[in-house]
Structures are given as structure tokens and as C-alpha cells.
Design an enzyme around this catalytic site. Structure first.
Site, mmCIF file in Angstrom:
data_model
loop_
_atom_site.group_PDB
_atom_site.id
_atom_site.type_symbol
_atom_site.label_atom_id
_atom_site.label_comp_id
_atom_site.label_asym_id
_atom_site.label_seq_id
_atom_site.Cartn_x
_atom_site.Cartn_y
_atom_site.Cartn_z
ATOM 1 N N ASP A 285 52.695 15.853 15.884
ATOM 2 C CA ASP A 285 53.206 14.483 16.003
ATOM 3 C C ASP A 285 54.684 14.369 15.639
ATOM 4 O OD1 ASP A 285 50.612 13.729 16.696
ATOM 5 O OD2 ASP A 285 50.081 13.324 14.606
ATOM 6 N N LYS B 151 57.234 15.560 20.101
ATOM 7 C CA LYS B 151 57.389 16.522 21.198
ATOM 8 C C LYS B 151 57.395 15.813 22.550
ATOM 9 C CE LYS B 151 53.648 18.530 19.666
ATOM 10 N NZ LYS B 151 53.471 17.838 18.391
ATOM 11 N N GLY C 174 48.209 14.068 21.371
ATOM 12 C CA GLY C 174 48.604 12.737 21.833
ATOM 13 C C GLY C 174 50.112 12.712 21.823
ATOM 14 N N HIS C 175 50.713 12.737 23.008
ATOM 15 C CA HIS C 175 52.173 12.807 23.115
ATOM 16 C C HIS C 175 52.688 11.484 23.680
ATOM 17 C CE1 HIS C 175 52.006 17.513 23.306
ATOM 18 N NE2 HIS C 175 51.514 17.000 22.189
ATOM 19 N N GLN D 270 50.398 20.181 19.009
ATOM 20 C CA GLN D 270 50.240 20.390 17.566
ATOM 21 C C GLN D 270 51.554 20.936 16.963
ATOM 22 O OE1 GLN D 270 47.325 21.869 19.621
ATOM 23 N NE2 GLN D 270 46.848 19.714 19.633
#
Ligand code: GDP
Ligand code: IMO
Ligand code: MG
Length: 428
Positions: free
Chosen positions: A18, A21, A45-46, A226
Site C-alpha cells: 500500500d 504503487k 488493491g492499487h 504487496q
């Protein structure tokens, strides 16, 4: 970062995930031709924010919002197909056309419902705080040579026979773990039948596509999920995810050789967060931790869980620099620190009274270290409108200089807000 000799760049998280990225990949993708996800799955989750629109991408690479960019999902990803389709549908509803520019490795392994049941059951005893997306069990099947891959959908009769064995096995494990849940063979067979017609047209030899693109001097971004401290080999084991999140995983997980990669950009927050269980040495006590969470909006993009927040930990980032071979750093969320008069920075640890500058292998030891802090003066001015380093207050520039010196890698980007345009590119 791209130049005529630097055409293939990896973007990795250099903390506990988080880091931003998604935002960085979206910014860099403006100059890229291909963006490739190479490990993890729907645990990621990006977030990308364009104007007043927010997109949270789980498995689709964060380059998809640039209409010119082709996106690939590599063999190293464990793919949850239904989740992928709902992501695709929601992009289409929001006016993003992905036709002809999203392909999936035929060698990628599938995450199936029984993997999620196993993930939930093992959480009852292991308590790692996983995202519950079946990631660990899917990688276990892959390395146990029991996985079902995208390519297997081409021969559904064979896949169904294999499924029978896998579902039985999953049910035995569920019983062993004391879970009352059971996986159902029929549901799994129907699922594969439903998936095949939509998934197979997207299947491709992704490694070959990347190889050809690089031969033709196209620009390729490899998007990690990650972060380094969640890497199954180099992270805070066992409080890690089940893939190699570090840059070495990019070659393996996308199907190209390591000599094809020219640069590695490590994304770090100007502070530190972690979601899930496991040690976080520089975790801030209340009220600072809560203030960071509120100001930074630190709630998981996938699970909505509050993220644990703390100060920048240079031992972590130095370690991530080494194990990734970082060639540049992108510091995000500088703006979140705008209102802090004093900002502690963890420079090293003390363990059993001794100075400790390297990451201990033992998770218990990391849980016991005491961070050594130095306190940097805050700048107490908004930074969200800065577009070049010179626009930043002197104390903010000094803070970045200090992070750079402690990490041992040049800062190439500074992000000062969620939006695409809130970025500073540092020209060397
Ligand atoms: P990722 O998993 O590394 O892509 O990061 P996430 O998207 O899970 O979490 C990063 C969060 O920080 C998202 O909500 C982003 O919109 C947000 N973000 C990214 N960069 C910045 C920044 O520079 N400032 C602020 N305030 N938010 C940012
Ligand atoms: P992005 O790509 C932050 C964490 C989980 C848990 C551990 C194992 O958005 O940075 P898993 O479901 O992978 O078996 O969970 O890893 N985790 C993440 N934390 N960001 C992520 O992804 C994460 N993906 C997994 O919280 O502690
Ligand atoms: Mg995330």
C-alpha cells in the site's frame, strides 16, 4: 526513468504494501507501452485517482487507464477469474475500454472457491491476518504441483477430472482443520465451464509478448504487488504473503530473463503502514498513529481494515533497497506529514542493548527491537500544489534528503497527493 537504454522497469513496494504503487505505475505508464502484473492476485488493491474519479485495481495492471497501454497478467499471478471479470465489467461501465489490450498468461494458476475456504479455515489457527482471497492455498497448490492453470481450461474434461481430486483433498483438509465448510465439485465444474469462454480468448504467452516488445524497443513496466517485507523469502515470515514480491520475482513471474530488466523503482510512504498481523517496529502510539491514519486515509483498499501507522523506518527501506537492488525511490504521501511540527525517523534498531542496523531473520526479534529515532523538523505548510522540488518548503526538502541518505538510493519521484498530477519528478 525511461531512456533509450532503460526500457524495462520494475515498480515494487519497499515497505509492507500500500505504498502507492498503483499511483506511480499510472504516472509512469504515460510513457510505457506495456504494463505487467507478475505476482500476487486479488489480495492487492492499487488505487489510481484521476480528477475526481477513483479506481481500485486488484488484478488488472494499473496502466489500464491509459488507452494506449497494453496490460498483461503474468504467469506468477494467481488469478481469481470472477474477480477479474467484475473488475473488467466495472471498468467498462466507467467508460474504460479494455478490448484488445488485456492478456493473461496461459501459465497463470487459478484461485478457486476451495482455496478461499482453506484460507479462511487456516486463519482460524494461524492468525496471519490474510486478505482471505485464497492466495496462500493457491500458491501451495502451485508449488505442490496440484494447481489448475488458465491453459487447462482448453481441455475442460481433463480439468474436471483433476478438480474431483482437488475438491476431495480440500474437503479432507477442511475436516482436519475442524471447519464445517465443504467445497462442492459440481459448483467448481460449472464455474470452469462458465469461465472458459471468456478467459481463453485473453490467454497468451505473456513472456513471449514482453520479449518481442523489448526487442522492438518498447517500454515495459513490471508492476509489483504487496511490499518487500511481505515477501515469502525476505519478509517478516510467517507474517508475509505467499509470493516473491521483491524485484527478483518480476523476471520469474512475467517470463523474461533478469538481464532484460534495467531499473527497479522502490515505492515508499514518507512514513510506514502495515495491514494484517506481525511486527511493525516504528508503529506510532496514539494519538500520532490515529492522526496519520486519518490524514492519510489509511484503510485497506481491499478489506477496509484500518492500517497500522508509524514513522519512516530506514532499516526497512535500506533492507528493501538491498534485496530488490533498487535504482530509485518514489516517496509518496509527503503531504500527509504537512501538519506535523516534529517528525520522528527510525534510523536503526536496538536489540538486547546492542545497535542493530540489519533486518533480523527471526520475527520475534523484530518484535522486540527498539527503534532508534532522530526527530526531523516539520514544515507546517501544504505541499499538495508542489510540482518541482523547489516548490517544497526547505524543511520538506531536508526531510527527503535525509530519507535518501538513510536509504542509500536516489529519490526520483515525490508524490504530494492522490491525484495523477500531484507528482514531482526529480531530475538527476
Ligand atoms: P498500492 O497498493 O501500493 O497501490 O497503494 P494503495 O492504493 O493500496 O494505497 C495507497 C493510498 O494512498 C491510496 O488511497 C492512494 O490514493 C493514496 N495515495 C497515493 N499517493 C498519495 C499521496 O502522495 N498523497 C496522499 N495523500 N495519498 C496518496
Ligand atoms: P498491495 O498490492 C498490504 C497482507 C495481508 C496479510 C498478509 C498475507 O495493495 O500493496 P494474503 O492474503 O496475501 O495471504 O495475506 O499480507 N497483504 C497486503 N498488505 N497491501 C497488499 O497489497 C497486501 N496483500 C496482502 O494483510 O498481512
Ligand atoms: Mg494496496
Amino acid at each position: 526513468m525511461f531512456d533509450p537504454k532503460t526500457t524495462c522497469i520494475v515498480v515494487v513496494g519497499a515497505q509492507w504494501g500500500d505504498e502507492g504503487k498503483g499511483k506511480l505505475v499510472d504516472v509512469l505508464a504515460e510513457r510505457a507501452d506495456l504494463v505487467v502484473r507478475y505476482q500476487g492476485g486479488a489480495n492487492a488493491g492499487h488505487t489510481v485517482v484521476i480528477g475526481d474519479k477513483q479506481f481500485v485495481l486488484r488484478q488488472i495492471p494499473s496502466g489500464i487507464l491509459h488507452p494506449r497501454v497494453t496490460c498483461l497478467i503474468g504467469n506468477g499471478v494467481v488469478l481469481e477469474p470472477e474477480n477479474l471479470f467484475s473488475e473488467l465489467d466495472s471498468l467498462r461501465e466507467r467508460g474504460i475500454d479494455t478490448a484488445g489490450r488485456l492478456y493473461i498468461s496461459d501459465r497463470a494458476h487459478l484461485v478457486l472457491p476451495y482455496h478461499k475456504l482453506l484460507d479462511a479455515a487456516s486463519e482460524k489457527s494461524q492468525k496471519l491476518g490474510t486478505t482471505g482471497r485464497g492466495i496462500g492455498p493457491a500458491y501451495e497448490d502451485k508449488y505442490g504441483r496440484r494447481g489448475i492453470r488458465v491453459v487447462d481450461l482448453r481441455r475442460l474434461e481433463c480439468a474436471s477430472a483433476i478438480l474431483q481430486d482437488r475438491v476431495n483433498r480440500a474437503n479432507q483438509l477442511l475436516a482436519l482443520m475442524g471447519s464445517a465448510e465443504r467445497a462442492h465439485l459440481e459448483t467448481h465444474i460449472r464455474l470452469l465451464e462458465r469461465l472458459a469462454p471468456r478467459l481463453l480468448p485473453l490467454a497468451a504467452d505473456v513472456g513471449l509478448l514482453i520479449y518481442r516488445a523489448l526487442q522492438a524497443q518498447r517500454r515495459v513496466l513490471l508492476e509489483g504487488a504487496q511490499g518487500a517485507l511481505l515477501d515469502v523469502d525476505h519478509g517478516t515470515y510467517p507474517y508475509v504473503t505467499s509470493s516473491n514480491t521483491t524485484a527478483g520475482g518480476a523476471a520469474v513471474g512475467s517470463g523474461i530473463g533478469p538481464t532484460k530488466i534495467h531499473g527497479v523503482l522502490g515505492v515508499v510512504k514518507a512514513y510506514t503502514t502495515r495491514v494484517g498481523n506481525g511486527p511493525l517496529p516504528t508503529e506510532a502510539k496514539a494519538p500520532d498513529g490515529e492522526r496519520l491514519r486519518e490524514l492519510g486515509g489509511e484503510f485497506g483498499a481491499v478489506t477496509g481494515r484500518p492500517r497500522r501507522c508509524g514513522w519512516f523506518d530506514a532499516t526497512v527501506v535500506r533492507y528493501a533497497t538491498r534485496v530488490n537492488g533498487l535504482t530509485g525511490l518514489a516517496v509518496t504521501k509527503l503531504d500527509v506529514l504537512d501538519s506535523f511540527a516534529e517528525i520522528p525517523v527510525g534510523t536503526s534498531y536496538r536489540l538486547n542493548g546492542e545497535v542493530c542496523e540489519e533486518m533480523p531473520a527471526e520475527v520475534d526479534a523484530l518484535g522486540r527491537v527498539e527503534p532508534v529515532y532522530e526527530v526531523q523538523p516539520g514544515w507546517l505548510k501544504p505541499t499538495g500544489d508542489a510540482r518541482k522540488l523547489a516548490d517544497l518548503p526547505g524543511a520538506a526538502r531536508a526531510y527527503l534528503d535525509r530519507l535518501e541518505a538513510l536509504s542509500g538510493v536516489p529519490v526520483r519521484y515525490v508524490s504530494v497527493g492522490t491525484r495523477r498530477d500531484q507528482i514531482i519528478e526529480v531530475t538527476p
